[in-house]
Design an enzyme around this catalytic site. Structure first.
Site, PDB file in Angstrom:
ATOM      1  N   LYS A 119       0.820  -1.214   0.000  1.00 31.11           N
ATOM      2  CA  LYS A 119       0.000   0.000   0.000  1.00 31.11           C
ATOM      3  C   LYS A 119       0.854   1.265   0.000  1.00 31.11           C
ATOM      4  CE  LYS A 119      -4.241  -1.996   1.758  1.00 31.11           C
ATOM      5  NZ  LYS A 119      -3.825  -3.403   2.009  1.00 31.11           N
TER       6      LYS A 119
HETATM    7  C1  PLP Z   1      -4.449  -4.482   1.331  1.00 26.10           C
HETATM    8  C2  PLP Z   1      -3.701  -5.756   1.194  1.00 26.10           C
HETATM    9  C3  PLP Z   1      -4.113  -6.766   0.286  1.00 26.10           C
HETATM   10  C4  PLP Z   1      -5.369  -6.646  -0.543  1.00 26.10           C
HETATM   11  O1  PLP Z   1      -5.276  -5.687  -1.579  1.00 26.10           O
HETATM   12  P1  PLP Z   1      -6.591  -5.122  -2.282  1.00 26.10           P
HETATM   13  O2  PLP Z   1      -6.123  -3.989  -3.109  1.00 26.10           O
HETATM   14  O3  PLP Z   1      -7.502  -4.687  -1.163  1.00 26.10           O
HETATM   15  O4  PLP Z   1      -7.198  -6.227  -3.094  1.00 26.10           O
HETATM   16  C5  PLP Z   1      -3.316  -7.886   0.167  1.00 26.10           C
HETATM   17  N1  PLP Z   1      -2.203  -8.068   0.913  1.00 26.10           N
HETATM   18  C6  PLP Z   1      -1.786  -7.133   1.798  1.00 26.10           C
HETATM   19  C7  PLP Z   1      -0.564  -7.403   2.606  1.00 26.10           C
HETATM   20  C8  PLP Z   1      -2.511  -5.946   1.975  1.00 26.10           C
HETATM   21  O5  PLP Z   1      -2.100  -5.025   2.864  1.00 26.10           O
END
Ligand code: PLP
Length: 475
Positions: A119
């Site tokens: 993220k």
């Molecule tokens: C947020 C997150 C996801 C999921 O991603 P999306 O964009 O919500 O599908 C997967 N793995 C980790 C470690 C995350 O922080």
């Protein structure tokens, strides 16, 4: 190449005035409850793709993102991209290094930012974009959110010290891993407020909903969000699909598949966006955990959101979701931007909690769009972490393990497969210990994180107390 001028954004439900990238940047949902999407998608032909293939990460990001924000001052955007996608923030000039596990099988490292999860790639840019727009307008924004881990710490690390922004982040007291809690609570910046609630994540989320639902309070205290439906986040994530493609393809135009651990559908939707912009993506492999909303849809054509009580708490917690918000953008695109049909589907979803497209023309389009999906369970996660460690000598986090498990299930001969690494294992030490009998390695700079002084205010789950806290710190 000059940018397309005057790109407008509209709502997937068709009821919002067309607005620029800058105009939607600080907004959450469109006023009609839909999601903002660009009126038309920029496209790169084969020759343009070739010209992108050797660019550095910030230059590639510039070529892609300037097409989504043509009105943004070019020099400023370039500078912000250079500052964001740098060795200082992501640990290497590559930003998102591709590691080859064996010929044709790769791991895309997206977790080298400040909070060690993917993220950061979009959020670090978002912090700079927010600051710039707020400065220009002489305005302030108070970001309010609830987190069970990754989103909250990524948002705080992106917004810390930024002018015009404060973050009020609710988290469940003593229910995150000590590492995750310390990533947030150890921040000493004056504009970051950690609010721990004696309760579970759902109670945090309910309080956020109640506070944002008080429209007078929301306006008076300039409350906003940074959730995964933000278009700037999605667009910023599309960049690393291009980067990974150029690193994995063995010849010009060769199709490449991607396996993506998925929850809110933001990450994999960015891959779909890259494909629609002209990138030769073959399969988009959706990996879910036990909360298989998406897997169910791609198998059956039924999209059924889950009740909060139905959401399981799993060992890949960042994918524990009741619905997949960005999914609406994908169906809107498959419907060729037919907002009326899309609104009908979502009206049914609101009344019945489910819709089924398997007997409509849309289903053939879903099948042709390159998406396939599978589920990975706790046992699969453990087995995959062990197998990857034994075979390739590398330790992956539980979310990445879900992606690899399902990715290998759909891997095709002679098609390179890129598995997205969405977090580092150090964030989820419990399951690593369970799988391997030892602790994951800690990257340099994170030693002793848990013993740093912490800055957090603890509340019982009550809306009024949280409101009062926000009011005290925003006026
Ligand atoms: C947020 C997150 C996801 C999921 O991603 P999306 O964009 O919500 O599908 C997967 N793995 C980790 C470690 C995350 O922080």
């Amino acid at each position: 190449m000059s940018a397309v001028s005057g790109l407008n954004y509209v709502s997937t439900r068709g009821g919002a005035p067309a607005t620029s990238f800058t105009g939607i940047l600080l907004e959450g949902l469109a006023p009609d409850g839909g999601l903002f999407v660009p009126e038309r998608l920029p496209r790169f032909d084969a020759a343009e793709l070739q010209s992108l293939s050797t660019l550095s990460y910030p230059d590639l990001a510039w070529r892609i993102l300037s097409r989504f924000a043509p009105e943004w001052d070019a020099q400023e955007l370039r500078r912000m991209l250079g500052d964001t996608y740098s060795r200082a923030v992501f640990g290497s000039d590559e930003v998102a290094p591709l590691r080859t596990l064996e010929p044709g099988l790769h791991l895309l490292g997206l977790s080298n930012g400040p909070t060690l999860a993917f993220k950061d790639v979009a959020m670090q840019l978002l912090g700079r974009l927010f600051e710039s727009v707020l400065q220009r307008r002489g305005a302030e924004l108070n970001v309010l959110g609830a987190t069970s881990g990754d989103t909250g710490s990524s948002a705080e690390h992106a917004m810390r010290g930024r002018r015009g922004v404060r973050v009020f982040m609710l988290s469940p007291w003593q229910r995150m891993s000590p590492f995750q809690a310390a990533q947030m609570y150890s921040l000493q910046d004056a504009n970051i407020f950690n609010i721990a609630i004696r309760g579970v994540f759902d109670q945090c989320q309910d309080i956020v909903k109640a506070v944002s639902g008080d429209l007078a309070f929301k306006a008076r205290h300039r409350i906003g969000t940074v959730n995964s439906i933000n278009w700037a986040r999605v667009a910023a994530q599309a960049v690393y699909y291009f980067k990974a493609y150029f690193a994995a393809a063995r010849r010009e135009g060769e199709p490449v598949s991607f396996a993506v651990p998925s929850g809110n559908f933001g990450n994999i939707y960015a891959g779909y966006l890259a494909q629609r912009m002209g990138l030769p993506v073959r399969r988009l492999i959706v990996a879910t955990n036990e909360n298989n909303v998406l897997e169910e849809f791609f198998r059956s054509g039924r999209y059924r959101v889950r009740a909060t009580a139905e959401v399981r708490h799993t060992s890949s917690p960042s994918m524990d979701i009741a619905k997949s918000s960005n999914f609406e953008r994908y169906l809107y695109d498959l419907l060729d931007g037919d907002a009326r049909s899309l609104s009908r589907l979502w009206a049914r979803l609101e009344s019945d909690g489910v819709f089924d497209v398997s007997d409509t023309p849309l289903w053939a389009r879903v099948r042709a769009s390159g998406f396939v999906a599978g589920t990975s369970t706790h046992a699969d996660r453990l087995a995959t972490i062990r197998e990857v460690q034994r075979t390739y000598g590398t330790i992956v986090d539980p979310h990445t393990a879900d992606g690899i498990k399902v990715g290998l299930q759909y891997r095709e001969r002679d098609v390179p497969l890129v598995c997205l690494e969405t977090a580092l294992p150090v964030k989820f030490a419990d399951i690593i210990r369970e799988a391997l009998g030892r602790d994951p390695a800690r990257p340099p700079g994170f030693e002793g994180l848990e013993s740093l002084p912490q800055r957090v205010t603890v509340f019982d789950p009550a809306v009024a107390a949280v409101k009062e806290f926000i009011a005290q710190h925003t006026t």
